[in-house]
Scaffold this active site. Structure first.
Site, PDB file in Angstrom:
ATOM      1  N   HIS A  80      14.688   3.263  -0.600  1.00 34.10           N
ATOM      2  CA  HIS A  80      13.747   2.743  -1.598  1.00 34.10           C
ATOM      3  C   HIS A  80      13.709   3.676  -2.807  1.00 34.10           C
ATOM      4  O   HIS A  80      13.860   3.253  -3.951  1.00 34.10           O
ATOM      5  CB  HIS A  80      12.352   2.595  -0.978  1.00 34.10           C
ATOM      6  CG  HIS A  80      11.301   2.283  -1.979  1.00 34.10           C
ATOM      7  ND1 HIS A  80      11.226   1.077  -2.626  1.00 34.10           N
ATOM      8  CD2 HIS A  80      10.287   3.039  -2.478  1.00 34.10           C
ATOM      9  CE1 HIS A  80      10.209   1.084  -3.475  1.00 34.10           C
ATOM     10  NE2 HIS A  80       9.632   2.272  -3.407  1.00 34.10           N
ATOM     11  N   ARG A  98      19.195  -4.053  -1.246  1.00 33.63           N
ATOM     12  CA  ARG A  98      19.044  -2.649  -1.651  1.00 33.63           C
ATOM     13  C   ARG A  98      19.868  -1.805  -0.698  1.00 33.63           C
ATOM     14  O   ARG A  98      19.479  -1.592   0.447  1.00 33.63           O
ATOM     15  CB  ARG A  98      17.553  -2.267  -1.568  1.00 33.63           C
ATOM     16  CG  ARG A  98      17.193  -0.956  -2.237  1.00 33.63           C
ATOM     17  CD  ARG A  98      15.831  -0.485  -1.774  1.00 33.63           C
ATOM     18  NE  ARG A  98      15.915   0.108  -0.443  1.00 33.63           N
ATOM     19  CZ  ARG A  98      14.945   0.096   0.475  1.00 33.63           C
ATOM     20  NH1 ARG A  98      13.795  -0.490   0.224  1.00 33.63           N
ATOM     21  NH2 ARG A  98      15.110   0.666   1.652  1.00 33.63           N
ATOM     22  N   TYR A 120      13.682   2.507   9.589  1.00 29.78           N
ATOM     23  CA  TYR A 120      13.175   1.142   9.736  1.00 29.78           C
ATOM     24  C   TYR A 120      14.216   0.036   9.634  1.00 29.78           C
ATOM     25  O   TYR A 120      13.880  -1.132   9.747  1.00 29.78           O
ATOM     26  CB  TYR A 120      12.036   0.870   8.728  1.00 29.78           C
ATOM     27  CG  TYR A 120      12.404   1.121   7.266  1.00 29.78           C
ATOM     28  CD1 TYR A 120      13.070   0.155   6.522  1.00 29.78           C
ATOM     29  CD2 TYR A 120      12.086   2.317   6.643  1.00 29.78           C
ATOM     30  CE1 TYR A 120      13.400   0.375   5.196  1.00 29.78           C
ATOM     31  CE2 TYR A 120      12.411   2.548   5.316  1.00 29.78           C
ATOM     32  CZ  TYR A 120      13.060   1.573   4.598  1.00 29.78           C
ATOM     33  OH  TYR A 120      13.394   1.798   3.289  1.00 29.78           O
TER      34      TYR A 120
HETATM   35  C1  LIG Z   1      -0.075  -2.129  -6.957  1.00 30.39           C
HETATM   36  C2  LIG Z   1       0.827  -1.236  -6.168  1.00 30.39           C
HETATM   37  N1  LIG Z   1       0.728  -1.219  -4.824  1.00 30.39           N
HETATM   38  C3  LIG Z   1       1.559  -0.435  -4.106  1.00 30.39           C
HETATM   39  C4  LIG Z   1       2.472   0.370  -4.733  1.00 30.39           C
HETATM   40  C5  LIG Z   1       3.417   1.239  -3.893  1.00 30.39           C
HETATM   41  N2  LIG Z   1       4.764   0.691  -3.943  1.00 30.39           N
HETATM   42  C6  LIG Z   1       5.717   1.205  -4.752  1.00 30.39           C
HETATM   43  S1  LIG Z   1       7.172   0.393  -4.623  1.00 30.39           S
HETATM   44  C7  LIG Z   1       6.543  -0.673  -3.463  1.00 30.39           C
HETATM   45  C8  LIG Z   1       7.400  -1.760  -2.868  1.00 30.39           C
HETATM   46  C9  LIG Z   1       7.867  -2.755  -3.863  1.00 30.39           C
HETATM   47  O1  LIG Z   1       8.808  -3.600  -3.272  1.00 30.39           O
HETATM   48  P1  LIG Z   1       9.553  -4.720  -4.109  1.00 30.39           P
HETATM   49  O2  LIG Z   1       8.580  -5.426  -4.974  1.00 30.39           O
HETATM   50  O3  LIG Z   1      10.327  -5.541  -3.167  1.00 30.39           O
HETATM   51  O4  LIG Z   1      10.527  -3.907  -5.083  1.00 30.39           O
HETATM   52  P2  LIG Z   1      11.763  -2.967  -4.710  1.00 30.39           P
HETATM   53  O5  LIG Z   1      11.205  -1.564  -4.630  1.00 30.39           O
HETATM   54  O6  LIG Z   1      12.341  -3.434  -3.447  1.00 30.39           O
HETATM   55  O7  LIG Z   1      12.713  -3.055  -5.847  1.00 30.39           O
HETATM   56  C10 LIG Z   1       5.213  -0.373  -3.195  1.00 30.39           C
HETATM   57  C11 LIG Z   1       4.383  -1.089  -2.213  1.00 30.39           C
HETATM   58  C12 LIG Z   1       2.531   0.349  -6.143  1.00 30.39           C
HETATM   59  N3  LIG Z   1       3.406   1.085  -6.830  1.00 30.39           N
HETATM   60  N4  LIG Z   1       1.706  -0.471  -6.838  1.00 30.39           N
END
Ligand SMILES: Cc1ncc(C[n+]2csc(CCOP(=O)(O)OP(=O)(O)O)c2C)c(N)n1
Ligand SMILES: [Mg+2]
Length: 386
Positions: A281, A277, A290
Site C-alpha cells: 500500500h 496494486r 494479508y
Molecule cells: C478519510 C480517511 N480515512 C482513512 C484514511 C486512511 N487510509 C489511507 S489510504 C486508505 C485506503 C484507501 O484505499 P483505496 O481507496 O482503495 O486506494 P488505494 O490506496 O488502494 O489506491 C485508508 C483507509 C484516510 N487517509 N482518509
C-alpha cells in the site's frame, strides 16, 4: 470484442474467517472493455474503437516505462531514508497513463496520493512529487500550472472537490472536463456517494475514475461492495463502465469517450479500471501479512507494460534502437531523480506557517510566535551545555 473478466480476477482473496464471512457479489460476472489482451493481441470493441499511430503507441509505452522507473527509484529512496514515505503505483501504469493521455490541457485533474503516472502526463516534474514525500515542500506544486490538483490523502474527499469544480466549469460555459481519481476503498466513503448525487443532478462535466486495485490497504474489494463497482453508477442515473485497467489502449479509449460525453454536457461517467496494486500500500505496509503470493503472480501475467512491448515487437512498430534508447532515458531519469532529491535543502521550520492564509491570520501569527519561542528554548539549553 468484449471479454469476460478472468476467474482469477474475481477469486476470493483471503481465506481468513473474516473475509470468507463476507458474501461474494450477487450479480453475474461483469464484462470489461479490453483492446489489448495480456498476450499482446489487439482486439476490437464495438463501443470503443481507437486508431493510434506507431508514434503514439511508442509514446504510451515510453510513458509507462519511465513512470515505473521513477516509481522504483522513489521506493528505493524511501528505503535509503531519503523519503518519509512512498505510495507505489506499480501495476497501475496503464490505468494512469491511458486516462492521463486522454485529457486535454484545459481539463482539470483531482488525484489521490498515488497518481504519479497522471502527474507525469500533466507535465508535473517527478521531483516535485518526491519533495512532498520527503517533507520539504508544502504540497508539491502549483495546481494551476498543469491543471493538476494537489495530492489528496483524505480518502474520497477530492471527488467532492472535483464535482464542485466541474459545476463551476459548466457555469462558466467552458467545454473542458474534470476527472477525479479515487480507489476501490474510497468508493465506500460518504463523500463519493454525495459527489455522485450532486454531479448527476447538476449534470456536471466530471469523470469518476476509480482504480480498483483490489485492495484498500489490507481490506479486499469484497469488503467494499456486493456489486461490481461500476454498476453503482446506474443507481445515480449515469453510465458506469468497467475497463481492463492493465490495458493502456482501453483505458485511453474509455476515458476519452467519458470526457467527450462530459464536454457535450451529458454529465458524469464512472469508469472502473480493474487493475492490481502489485506492491505494498505504501512503504509502511507489509502485504505479505494479508495476501497470498500467488495472487500477485496471477496479475504479473497481466502486466500492463509487457503486453504493449509484445505488441510493438510483434507488429514491428518499434525496433531494438527504440528500446535501447528508452533504457538509457530511464537510467538518466533515475539518476536525475536521485541527485535532485538528495540535494533538496531542509526547509526553514517557520515556513510551515507561511501558506495557510494569503493575508495572514492572528491565530497563525500566535502559533508562529509560540513555535519560534519553542525553537529558541533549544538554543538556550545548547548554550548552557557548553
Ligand atoms: C478519510 C480517511 N480515512 C482513512 C484514511 C486512511 N487510509 C489511507 S489510504 C486508505 C485506503 C484507501 O484505499 P483505496 O481507496 O482503495 O486506494 P488505494 O490506496 O488502494 O489506491 C485508508 C483507509 C484516510 N487517509 N482518509
Ligand atoms: Mg485500492
Amino acid at each position: 470484442m468484449t471479454v469476460e473478466s478472468t476467474a482469477a480476477a474475481r477469486k476470493p482473496r483471503r481465506t481468513s474467517k473474516r473475509t470468507s464471512a463476507a458474501k461474494k457479489p450477487q450479480s453475474s460476472e461483469p464484462q470489461l472493455v479490453q483492446l489489448l489482451t495480456p498476450e499482446g493481441e489487439r482486439v476490437e470493441h464495438p463501443d470503443y474503437s481507437i486508431d493510434l499511430s506507431a508514434d503514439e503507441l511508442r509514446g504510451l509505452y515510453r510513458d509507462m516505462v519511465l513512470t515505473r522507473r521513477f516509481d522504483a527509484e522513489a521506493t528505493a529512496l524511501q528505503r535509503q531514508g531519503e523519503l518519509g514515505l512512498w505510495a507505489s503505483l506499480l501495476g497501475q501504469e496503464a490505468a494512469q497513463i491511458g486516462s492521463g493521455r486522454a485529457l486535454r490541457d484545459d481539463d482539470y485533474v483531482f488525484p489521490t496520493y498515488r497518481e504519479h503516472g497522471v502527474a507525469w502526463c500533466r507535465g508535473v516534474d517527478p521531483t516535485n512529487l518526491l519533495g512532498m514525500f520527503r517533507g520539504v515542500n508544502h504540497g508539491g506544486w502549483d495546481p494551476t500550472t498543469n491543471n493538476f490538483h494537489l495530492y489528496t490523502i483524505v480518502i474520497g474527499s477530492q471527488t467532492l472537490h472535483a464535482t464542485g469544480y466541474a459545476m463551476g466549469v459548466a457555469k462558466d460555459g467552458a467545454d473542458s472536463a474534470v476527472i477525479a481519481y479515487f480507489g476501490d476503498g474510497a468508493s465506500s466513503q460518504g463523500d463519493v456517494a454525495e459527489s455522485f448525487t450532486f454531479s448527476a443532478v447538476y449534470n456536471a462535466p466530471v469523470v469518476f475514475f476509480c482504480q480498483n486495485n483490489q485492495w484498500a490497504i489490507s481490506e479486499p474489494t469484497e469488503r467494499q461492495t456486493r456489486v461490481p463497482l461500476y454498476q453503482r453508477a446506474q443507481g445515480y442515473g449515469f453510465p458506469g463502465v468497467r475497463v481492463d485497467g492493465n490495458d493502456v489502449l482501453a483505458c485511453l479509449a474509455v476515458t476519452r469517450s467519458a470526457l467527450e460525453r462530459a464536454r457535450r454536457g451529458e454529465g458524469p461517467t464512472l469508469v472502473e479500471a480493474f487493475t492490481y496494486r502489485m506492491g505494498a500500500h505504501t512503504t509502511s505496509d507489509d502485504p505479505t501479512k494479508y495476501r497470498a503470493d500467488d495472487e500477485r503472480a496471477a496479475w504479473e501475467a497481466k502486466d500492463p507494460i509487457l503486453r504493449v512491448r509484445t505488441y510493438l515487437e510483434k507488429e514491428r512498430l518499434a525496433d531494438e534502437a527504440f528500446f535501447t534508447a528508452l533504457e538509457t532515458e530511464s537510467e538518466t531519469l533515475g539518476k536525475r531523480v536521485r541527485e535532485v532529491v538528495r540535494a533538496m535543502p531542509d526547509p526553514e521550520p517557520l515556513s510551515l506557517f507561511e501558506h495557510g492564509y494569503a493575508d495572514g491570520n492572528s491565530l497563525v501569527d500566535e502559533e508562529r510566535a509560540q513555535f519560534a519561542a519553542y525553537q529558541a528554548s533549544f538554543a538556550d539549553s545548547a548554550e548552557e551545555g557548553k
